[in-house]
Design a protein around this motif. Structure first.
Motif, mmCIF file in Angstrom:
data_model
loop_
_atom_site.group_PDB
_atom_site.id
_atom_site.type_symbol
_atom_site.label_atom_id
_atom_site.label_comp_id
_atom_site.label_asym_id
_atom_site.label_seq_id
_atom_site.Cartn_x
_atom_site.Cartn_y
_atom_site.Cartn_z
ATOM 1 N N ALA A 164 -1.187 -3.982 1.012
ATOM 2 C CA ALA A 164 -0.892 -4.876 2.130
ATOM 3 C C ALA A 164 0.486 -4.580 2.713
ATOM 4 N N GLU A 165 1.466 -4.320 1.853
ATOM 5 C CA GLU A 165 2.810 -3.979 2.331
ATOM 6 C C GLU A 165 2.793 -2.663 3.110
ATOM 7 N N LEU A 166 2.076 -1.677 2.594
ATOM 8 C CA LEU A 166 2.015 -0.388 3.281
ATOM 9 C C LEU A 166 1.281 -0.512 4.612
ATOM 10 N N ALA A 167 0.288 -1.396 4.668
ATOM 11 C CA ALA A 167 -0.452 -1.585 5.916
ATOM 12 C C ALA A 167 0.415 -2.240 6.978
ATOM 13 N N ALA A 168 1.340 -3.103 6.556
ATOM 14 C CA ALA A 168 2.207 -3.793 7.512
ATOM 15 C C ALA A 168 3.142 -2.813 8.218
ATOM 16 N N GLU A 169 3.617 -1.811 7.459
ATOM 17 C CA GLU A 169 4.467 -0.764 8.039
ATOM 18 C C GLU A 169 4.025 0.572 7.462
ATOM 19 N N PRO A 170 2.965 1.168 7.984
ATOM 20 C CA PRO A 170 2.429 2.392 7.390
ATOM 21 C C PRO A 170 3.429 3.544 7.429
ATOM 22 N N PRO A 171 3.732 4.148 6.285
ATOM 23 C CA PRO A 171 4.601 5.328 6.288
ATOM 24 C C PRO A 171 3.952 6.465 7.067
ATOM 25 N N SER A 172 4.777 7.272 7.684
ATOM 26 C CA SER A 172 4.246 8.366 8.511
ATOM 27 C C SER A 172 3.574 9.450 7.679
ATOM 28 N N ASP A 173 3.907 9.492 6.367
ATOM 29 C CA ASP A 173 3.358 10.560 5.527
ATOM 30 C C ASP A 173 2.198 10.094 4.655
ATOM 31 N N LEU A 174 1.571 8.976 5.001
ATOM 32 C CA LEU A 174 0.368 8.587 4.276
ATOM 33 C C LEU A 174 -0.688 9.679 4.376
ATOM 34 N N HIS A 175 -1.458 9.833 3.310
ATOM 35 C CA HIS A 175 -2.590 10.742 3.354
ATOM 36 C C HIS A 175 -3.566 10.225 4.418
ATOM 37 N N PRO A 176 -4.228 11.108 5.169
ATOM 38 C CA PRO A 176 -5.152 10.646 6.216
ATOM 39 C C PRO A 176 -6.202 9.660 5.703
ATOM 40 N N TRP A 177 -6.728 9.879 4.511
ATOM 41 C CA TRP A 177 -7.732 8.957 3.968
ATOM 42 C C TRP A 177 -7.119 7.577 3.740
ATOM 43 N N GLU A 178 -5.879 7.555 3.258
ATOM 44 C CA GLU A 178 -5.198 6.272 3.068
ATOM 45 C C GLU A 178 -4.987 5.581 4.409
ATOM 46 N N ALA A 179 -4.500 6.330 5.395
ATOM 47 C CA ALA A 179 -4.212 5.739 6.702
ATOM 48 C C ALA A 179 -5.475 5.176 7.355
ATOM 49 N N GLY A 280 -2.272 2.525 -4.903
ATOM 50 C CA GLY A 280 -1.381 1.793 -4.013
ATOM 51 C C GLY A 280 -0.049 1.472 -4.660
ATOM 52 N N MET A 281 -0.071 1.098 -5.930
ATOM 53 C CA MET A 281 1.181 0.809 -6.634
ATOM 54 C C MET A 281 2.099 2.017 -6.602
ATOM 55 N N TRP A 282 1.540 3.196 -6.901
ATOM 56 C CA TRP A 282 2.370 4.408 -6.901
ATOM 57 C C TRP A 282 2.726 4.836 -5.483
ATOM 58 N N ALA A 283 1.847 4.593 -4.513
ATOM 59 C CA ALA A 283 2.160 4.950 -3.123
ATOM 60 C C ALA A 283 3.390 4.192 -2.634
ATOM 61 N N ARG A 284 3.523 2.951 -3.074
ATOM 62 C CA ARG A 284 4.694 2.165 -2.696
ATOM 63 C C ARG A 284 5.917 2.553 -3.525
ATOM 64 N N SER A 285 5.746 2.646 -4.848
ATOM 65 C CA SER A 285 6.891 2.879 -5.727
ATOM 66 C C SER A 285 7.534 4.237 -5.493
ATOM 67 N N MET A 286 6.719 5.265 -5.254
ATOM 68 C CA MET A 286 7.274 6.615 -5.160
ATOM 69 C C MET A 286 8.157 6.794 -3.936
ATOM 70 N N ARG A 287 8.052 5.884 -2.972
ATOM 71 C CA ARG A 287 8.860 5.977 -1.758
ATOM 72 C C ARG A 287 10.177 5.205 -1.863
ATOM 73 N N ARG A 288 10.393 4.532 -2.972
ATOM 74 C CA ARG A 288 11.626 3.762 -3.155
ATOM 75 C C ARG A 288 12.716 4.632 -3.765
ATOM 76 N N PRO A 289 13.985 4.234 -3.622
ATOM 77 C CA PRO A 289 15.056 4.980 -4.302
ATOM 78 C C PRO A 289 14.874 4.902 -5.816
ATOM 79 N N PRO A 290 15.330 5.904 -6.554
ATOM 80 C CA PRO A 290 15.195 5.853 -8.015
ATOM 81 C C PRO A 290 16.026 4.718 -8.604
ATOM 82 N N PRO A 291 15.520 4.033 -9.617
ATOM 83 C CA PRO A 291 16.297 2.970 -10.248
ATOM 84 C C PRO A 291 17.443 3.548 -11.065
ATOM 85 N N PRO A 292 18.454 2.739 -11.388
ATOM 86 C CA PRO A 292 19.607 3.245 -12.140
ATOM 87 C C PRO A 292 19.195 3.890 -13.461
ATOM 88 N N GLY A 293 19.706 5.093 -13.689
ATOM 89 C CA GLY A 293 19.471 5.778 -14.949
ATOM 90 C C GLY A 293 18.128 6.445 -15.088
#
Length: 321
Positions: A164-179, A280-293
């Motif tokens: 749902a979050e990705l659908a609200a602001e779809p990243p430009s690099d979504l896989h075509p099937w995802e988009a 979807g969980m990984w599609a969102r998480s992998m686009r975030r900055p890495p956590p500390p450490g």
């Protein structure tokens, strides 16, 4: 291939006060340390030998390394306290809390397991042995032996919002099937809710991958790192593990789950929706900055996303929805 993970602090760089507290709960000072790699914690993990000759597996982390990981070790200690000795899980010997001003540190000491880390890359034979072990584990852990454990539905509420979050602001690099499938993907929470949230009364590990598995000398499999444990359907861990075997060995996940009587008894569309939710969980998480450490976490998540996406597309194309 080595176990995936992030760089870990060497054991001898833990605060001296924490190391003294670990010596105290072990009953004898640590005189030798054999570091272990793998896993996404910035703290040390090691098999230690005490002066009395006993060995233990010790892991520790503090808020200066990562503010969230101490909470995970505390959660794991609570789960371990409820596990019966009959399960293939190395017993917890001690839980240590130590503070230095505002800095909080947690350490867990387990009985040392006589075996080795998972053999990577996965082979079909090794992965099949894990599936067999998961079948036995699920049957032995039903009903769930840990009281007051969250349900899978309660735990996955956050990950299920990812599409749902990705659908609200779809990243430009979504896989075509995802988009093209965002509306259908975003409805996965409704579908899982209608099916009972993958409910059940089995102890579910919830984080099954190579760095959370150990192989004994007798070919037995032991399961470690229980911080994400929940109550849920008995087949969930097998599906999660199949994603690891596919990502870190190229083992066909469909072939692997086809070996499982637990997955065979599950509703196919629910299996598909779990894989879709993880994608979807990984599609969102992998686009975030890495956590500390944890500098390697996002690339690891991207690899798992790609595997889960390919499996999702395959199951949808096969009509398993």
């Amino acid at each position: 291939m080595s176990l995936p993970g992030s760089p870990r602090l060497p054991y001898d760089r833990l605060p001296a006060g924490l190391r003294a507290a670990i010596d105290a709960v072990l009953g004898s000072p640590v005189v030798a340390v054999s570091a272990r790699t793998g896993g996404f914690s910035p703290g040390p993990a090691a098999v230690v030998t005490s002066a009395d000759g006993r060995r233990a597996f010790v892991k520790a982390v503090g808020t200066p390394l990562n503010p969230d990981t101490p909470r995970l070790l505390r959660a794991e200690a609570l789960v371990m306290a409820g596990l019966p000795a009959s399960l293939p899980v190395p017993p917890l010997r001690a839980h240590v809390e130590w503070a230095d001003g505002p800095d909080e540190w947690v350490a867990l000491a387990f009985e040392a397991f006589d075996g080795d880390s998972a053999p990577l890359p996965w082979t079909p034979q090794a992965a099949a042995a894990v599936v067999d072990g998961l079948t036995e584990l699920a049957r032995a852990a039903t009903p769930c032996p840990v009281p007051d454990l969250p349900t899978l539905g309660e735990r996955v509420d956050g990950p299920l919002s990812a599409w749902a979050e990705l659908a609200a602001e779809p990243p430009s690099d979504l896989h075509p099937w995802e988009a093209e499938s965002l509306e259908w993907l975003g409805a996965v929470p409704d579908r899982l809710a209608a099916g009972g949230w993958l409910g059940g009364d089995t102890l579910v590990h919830g984080d099954l991958r190579a760095d959370n598995l150990l192989f004994g000398a007798d070919a037995s499999v032991a399961f470690v790192d229980w911080a994400w444990a929940v109550r849920g359907a008995d087949w969930v861990d097998t599906v999660l593990f199949a994603l690891d075997a596919a990502t870190q060995g190229g083992v066909d996940p469909e072939w692997l789950v086809g070996r499982s009587p637990l997955v065979a008894a599950a509703e196919p569309r629910q299996v598909t929706d779990l894989v879709v939710a993880m994608t979807g969980m990984w599609a969102r998480s992998m686009r975030r900055p890495p956590p500390p450490g944890l500098p390697t976490l996002r690339s690891f998540q991207r690899a798992f996303h790609d595997t889960a996406l390919a499996w999702s597309m395959r199951r949808v194309a096969a009509g398993l929805v």
